[in-house]
Design a protein around this motif. Structure first.
Motif, PDB file in Angstrom:
ATOM      1  N   VAL A  39     -11.137   0.829  11.672  1.00 52.63           N
ATOM      2  CA  VAL A  39     -10.961   2.198  11.162  1.00 52.63           C
ATOM      3  C   VAL A  39      -9.623   2.316  10.442  1.00 52.63           C
ATOM      4  O   VAL A  39      -9.537   2.936   9.370  1.00 52.63           O
ATOM      5  CB  VAL A  39     -11.068   3.216  12.313  1.00 52.63           C
ATOM      6  N   PHE A  40      -8.596   1.721  11.001  1.00 51.64           N
ATOM      7  CA  PHE A  40      -7.268   1.759  10.364  1.00 51.64           C
ATOM      8  C   PHE A  40      -7.307   1.083   8.993  1.00 51.64           C
ATOM      9  O   PHE A  40      -6.778   1.620   8.013  1.00 51.64           O
ATOM     10  CB  PHE A  40      -6.244   1.075  11.273  1.00 51.64           C
ATOM     11  N   VAL A  41      -7.972  -0.060   8.908  1.00 48.51           N
ATOM     12  CA  VAL A  41      -8.098  -0.752   7.617  1.00 48.51           C
ATOM     13  C   VAL A  41      -8.916   0.114   6.640  1.00 48.51           C
ATOM     14  O   VAL A  41      -8.579   0.222   5.456  1.00 48.51           O
ATOM     15  CB  VAL A  41      -8.732  -2.151   7.803  1.00 48.51           C
ATOM     16  N   GLY A  42      -9.949   0.753   7.149  1.00 42.11           N
ATOM     17  CA  GLY A  42     -10.741   1.652   6.309  1.00 42.11           C
ATOM     18  C   GLY A  42      -9.902   2.801   5.776  1.00 42.11           C
ATOM     19  O   GLY A  42     -10.023   3.188   4.609  1.00 42.11           O
ATOM     20  N   LEU A  43      -9.029   3.352   6.620  1.00 41.26           N
ATOM     21  CA  LEU A  43      -8.149   4.438   6.171  1.00 41.26           C
ATOM     22  C   LEU A  43      -7.173   3.953   5.106  1.00 41.26           C
ATOM     23  O   LEU A  43      -6.886   4.672   4.141  1.00 41.26           O
ATOM     24  CB  LEU A  43      -7.393   5.032   7.358  1.00 41.26           C
ATOM     25  N   ILE A  44      -6.684   2.738   5.266  1.00 43.63           N
ATOM     26  CA  ILE A  44      -5.766   2.188   4.250  1.00 43.63           C
ATOM     27  C   ILE A  44      -6.507   1.999   2.924  1.00 43.63           C
ATOM     28  O   ILE A  44      -5.985   2.357   1.860  1.00 43.63           O
ATOM     29  CB  ILE A  44      -5.154   0.861   4.744  1.00 43.63           C
ATOM     30  N   VAL A  45      -7.709   1.459   2.976  1.00 43.30           N
ATOM     31  CA  VAL A  45      -8.488   1.250   1.749  1.00 43.30           C
ATOM     32  C   VAL A  45      -8.786   2.584   1.068  1.00 43.30           C
ATOM     33  O   VAL A  45      -8.653   2.723  -0.153  1.00 43.30           O
ATOM     34  CB  VAL A  45      -9.791   0.477   2.069  1.00 43.30           C
ATOM     35  N   LEU A  46      -9.153   3.591   1.858  1.00 43.88           N
ATOM     36  CA  LEU A  46      -9.447   4.902   1.269  1.00 43.88           C
ATOM     37  C   LEU A  46      -8.193   5.542   0.685  1.00 43.88           C
ATOM     38  O   LEU A  46      -8.258   6.218  -0.340  1.00 43.88           O
ATOM     39  CB  LEU A  46     -10.072   5.811   2.327  1.00 43.88           C
ATOM     40  N   THR A  47      -7.044   5.330   1.319  1.00 44.64           N
ATOM     41  CA  THR A  47      -5.788   5.859   0.774  1.00 44.64           C
ATOM     42  C   THR A  47      -5.464   5.188  -0.552  1.00 44.64           C
ATOM     43  O   THR A  47      -5.047   5.851  -1.506  1.00 44.64           O
ATOM     44  CB  THR A  47      -4.648   5.653   1.782  1.00 44.64           C
ATOM     45  N   ILE A  48      -5.653   3.887  -0.625  1.00 41.34           N
ATOM     46  CA  ILE A  48      -5.416   3.167  -1.889  1.00 41.34           C
ATOM     47  C   ILE A  48      -6.381   3.663  -2.961  1.00 41.34           C
ATOM     48  O   ILE A  48      -5.980   3.875  -4.112  1.00 41.34           O
ATOM     49  CB  ILE A  48      -5.549   1.643  -1.663  1.00 41.34           C
ATOM     50  N   LEU A  49      -7.629   3.892  -2.588  1.00 40.63           N
ATOM     51  CA  LEU A  49      -8.620   4.407  -3.536  1.00 40.63           C
ATOM     52  C   LEU A  49      -8.218   5.799  -4.037  1.00 40.63           C
ATOM     53  O   LEU A  49      -8.300   6.085  -5.237  1.00 40.63           O
ATOM     54  CB  LEU A  49     -10.004   4.451  -2.890  1.00 40.63           C
ATOM     55  N   SER A  50      -7.763   6.632  -3.148  1.00 46.52           N
ATOM     56  CA  SER A  50      -7.321   7.975  -3.541  1.00 46.52           C
ATOM     57  C   SER A  50      -6.111   7.907  -4.468  1.00 46.52           C
ATOM     58  O   SER A  50      -6.037   8.637  -5.460  1.00 46.52           O
ATOM     59  CB  SER A  50      -6.993   8.787  -2.293  1.00 46.52           C
ATOM     60  N   PHE A  51      -5.170   7.016  -4.157  1.00 49.05           N
ATOM     61  CA  PHE A  51      -3.989   6.842  -5.007  1.00 49.05           C
ATOM     62  C   PHE A  51      -4.395   6.338  -6.387  1.00 49.05           C
ATOM     63  O   PHE A  51      -3.881   6.797  -7.406  1.00 49.05           O
ATOM     64  CB  PHE A  51      -3.016   5.859  -4.343  1.00 49.05           C
ATOM     65  N   TRP A  52      -5.351   5.405  -6.423  1.00 52.21           N
ATOM     66  CA  TRP A  52      -5.814   4.859  -7.695  1.00 52.21           C
ATOM     67  C   TRP A  52      -6.489   5.943  -8.536  1.00 52.21           C
ATOM     68  O   TRP A  52      -6.243   6.041  -9.740  1.00 52.21           O
ATOM     69  CB  TRP A  52      -6.771   3.689  -7.458  1.00 52.21           C
ATOM     70  N   ILE A  53      -7.323   6.755  -7.905  1.00 56.29           N
ATOM     71  CA  ILE A  53      -7.992   7.832  -8.643  1.00 56.29           C
ATOM     72  C   ILE A  53      -6.957   8.816  -9.184  1.00 56.29           C
ATOM     73  O   ILE A  53      -7.037   9.251 -10.328  1.00 56.29           O
ATOM     74  CB  ILE A  53      -9.016   8.551  -7.744  1.00 56.29           C
ATOM     75  N   GLY A  54      -5.972   9.147  -8.377  1.00 57.72           N
ATOM     76  CA  GLY A  54      -4.957  10.111  -8.789  1.00 57.72           C
ATOM     77  C   GLY A  54      -4.062   9.624  -9.908  1.00 57.72           C
ATOM     78  O   GLY A  54      -3.515  10.428 -10.662  1.00 57.72           O
ATOM     79  N   ASN A  55      -3.890   8.323 -10.052  1.00 60.30           N
ATOM     80  CA  ASN A  55      -3.000   7.782 -11.075  1.00 60.30           C
ATOM     81  C   ASN A  55      -3.731   7.065 -12.204  1.00 60.30           C
ATOM     82  O   ASN A  55      -3.095   6.424 -13.032  1.00 60.30           O
ATOM     83  CB  ASN A  55      -1.994   6.825 -10.442  1.00 60.30           C
ATOM     84  N   SER A  56      -5.043   7.152 -12.256  1.00 65.66           N
ATOM     85  CA  SER A  56      -5.792   6.460 -13.305  1.00 65.66           C
ATOM     86  C   SER A  56      -6.068   7.409 -14.467  1.00 65.66           C
ATOM     87  O   SER A  56      -5.738   8.597 -14.432  1.00 65.66           O
ATOM     88  CB  SER A  56      -7.111   5.936 -12.738  1.00 65.66           C
ATOM     89  N   ASP A  57      -6.684   6.861 -15.494  1.00 65.96           N
ATOM     90  CA  ASP A  57      -7.039   7.659 -16.670  1.00 65.96           C
ATOM     91  C   ASP A  57      -8.194   8.604 -16.397  1.00 65.96           C
ATOM     92  O   ASP A  57      -8.447   9.508 -17.192  1.00 65.96           O
ATOM     93  CB  ASP A  57      -7.395   6.736 -17.828  1.00 65.96           C
ATOM     94  N   ILE A  58      -8.890   8.389 -15.307  1.00 68.92           N
ATOM     95  CA  ILE A  58     -10.012   9.273 -14.961  1.00 68.92           C
ATOM     96  C   ILE A  58      -9.516  10.713 -14.830  1.00 68.92           C
ATOM     97  O   ILE A  58     -10.183  11.652 -15.245  1.00 68.92           O
ATOM     98  CB  ILE A  58     -10.674   8.809 -13.646  1.00 68.92           C
ATOM     99  N   LYS A  59      -8.326  10.865 -14.299  1.00 68.58           N
ATOM    100  CA  LYS A  59      -7.767  12.201 -14.095  1.00 68.58           C
ATOM    101  C   LYS A  59      -7.532  12.904 -15.427  1.00 68.58           C
ATOM    102  O   LYS A  59      -7.700  14.119 -15.524  1.00 68.58           O
ATOM    103  CB  LYS A  59      -6.466  12.096 -13.316  1.00 68.58           C
ATOM    104  N   ASN A  60      -7.157  12.160 -16.470  1.00 71.77           N
ATOM    105  CA  ASN A  60      -6.941  12.765 -17.778  1.00 71.77           C
ATOM    106  C   ASN A  60      -8.239  12.976 -18.543  1.00 71.77           C
ATOM    107  O   ASN A  60      -8.391  13.950 -19.263  1.00 71.77           O
ATOM    108  CB  ASN A  60      -5.994  11.892 -18.601  1.00 71.77           C
ATOM    109  N   GLN A  61      -9.165  12.028 -18.399  1.00 77.02           N
ATOM    110  CA  GLN A  61     -10.418  12.103 -19.148  1.00 77.02           C
ATOM    111  C   GLN A  61     -11.401  13.096 -18.544  1.00 77.02           C
ATOM    112  O   GLN A  61     -12.063  13.830 -19.257  1.00 77.02           O
ATOM    113  CB  GLN A  61     -11.050  10.719 -19.229  1.00 77.02           C
ATOM    114  N   SER A  62     -11.513  13.093 -17.249  1.00 73.64           N
ATOM    115  CA  SER A  62     -12.448  13.999 -16.572  1.00 73.64           C
ATOM    116  C   SER A  62     -11.793  14.495 -15.286  1.00 73.64           C
ATOM    117  O   SER A  62     -12.017  13.937 -14.210  1.00 73.64           O
ATOM    118  CB  SER A  62     -13.747  13.263 -16.269  1.00 73.64           C
ATOM    119  N   PRO A  63     -10.987  15.554 -15.391  1.00 73.44           N
ATOM    120  CA  PRO A  63     -10.267  16.034 -14.205  1.00 73.44           C
ATOM    121  C   PRO A  63     -11.191  16.473 -13.075  1.00 73.44           C
ATOM    122  O   PRO A  63     -10.881  16.239 -11.902  1.00 73.44           O
ATOM    123  CB  PRO A  63      -9.458  17.214 -14.732  1.00 73.44           C
TER     124      PRO A  63
END
Length: 150
Positions: free
Chosen positions: A30-54
Motif C-alpha cells: 500500500v505504501f508503494v502504491g501511495l508513492i506511485v500515485l503521488t508521482i503520477l499526480s505530480f506528473w499530471i500537475g507538471n505536464s503539458d496535459i494541464k495546459n492543453q486540457s485543464p
C-alpha cells in the motif's frame, strides 16, 4: 511456565492479527502504491496535459487523489477488515454529501442573476488571463481604491 504460555499466547495472537490484517507485506504494498500515485499526480500537475486540457488534468488529479484516499481509508484506517456496519455509517453520509453538492450547484451557478447593480459592481469577477498582467492588476487596484476613503 506461565510466562512461556503467555509469550506463546502473545505470539499466537500477533500471528492471527497479522494474518487477519494482511501483515507487513500488505502495508508495504500500500505504501508503494501511495508513492506511485503521488508521482503520477505530480506528473499530471507538471505536464503539458494541464495546459492543453485543464479539465482532463484536474479530473486525473482528482481520480488519483480519490484512489490515494481510498487506500488510506481501507488499509491504514482498517475499514477493509471491518464488518458490514461500515456501510450503515458511510452510505447515508455519502448520500447527504451528494445531496448538499447538488443543492449548491444552482446557487453557485446562478448567484449573479439576482444581483442588484450596486452589488454587481462589488461582486467578484471571473479571472481571465489578462487580469494577471502587472498593468491590469494595478489598474484594477486603483479603481477599487478610488472610491474608498482612507
Amino acid at each position: 511456565m506461565s510466562e512461556n504460555q503467555s509469550d506463546h499466547a502473545n505470539a499466537e495472537h500477533e500471528h492471527e492479527h497479522e494474518e487477519h490484517h494482511g501483515g507487513y507485506k500488505t502495508y508495504i504494498a500500500v505504501f508503494v502504491g501511495l508513492i506511485v500515485l503521488t508521482i503520477l499526480s505530480f506528473w499530471i500537475g507538471n505536464s503539458d496535459i494541464k495546459n492543453q486540457s485543464p479539465a482532463a488534468a484536474w479530473a486525473g488529479m482528482m481520480a488519483v487523489s480519490c484512489a490515494k484516499a481510498m487506500l488510506v481509508i481501507l488499509f491504514f484506517m482498517h475499514l477493509k477488515w471491518e464488518a458490514n456496519w461500515k456501510y450503515v455509517l458511510t452510505i447515508p453520509a455519502m448520500i447527504m454529501s451528494i445531496f448538499l453538492v447538488c443543492m449548491l450547484i444552482p446557487d453557485v451557478g446562478m448567484r449573479t442573476l439576482r444581483y442588484s447593480e450596486e452589488r454587481m459592481v462589488h461582486a467578484a469577477h471571473p479571472v481571465t488571463h489578462d487580469d494577471h498582467g502587472d498593468d491590469h492588476g494595478d489598474d484594477q487596484q486603483d479603481e477599487h481604491h478610488d472610491g474608498e476613503t482612507h
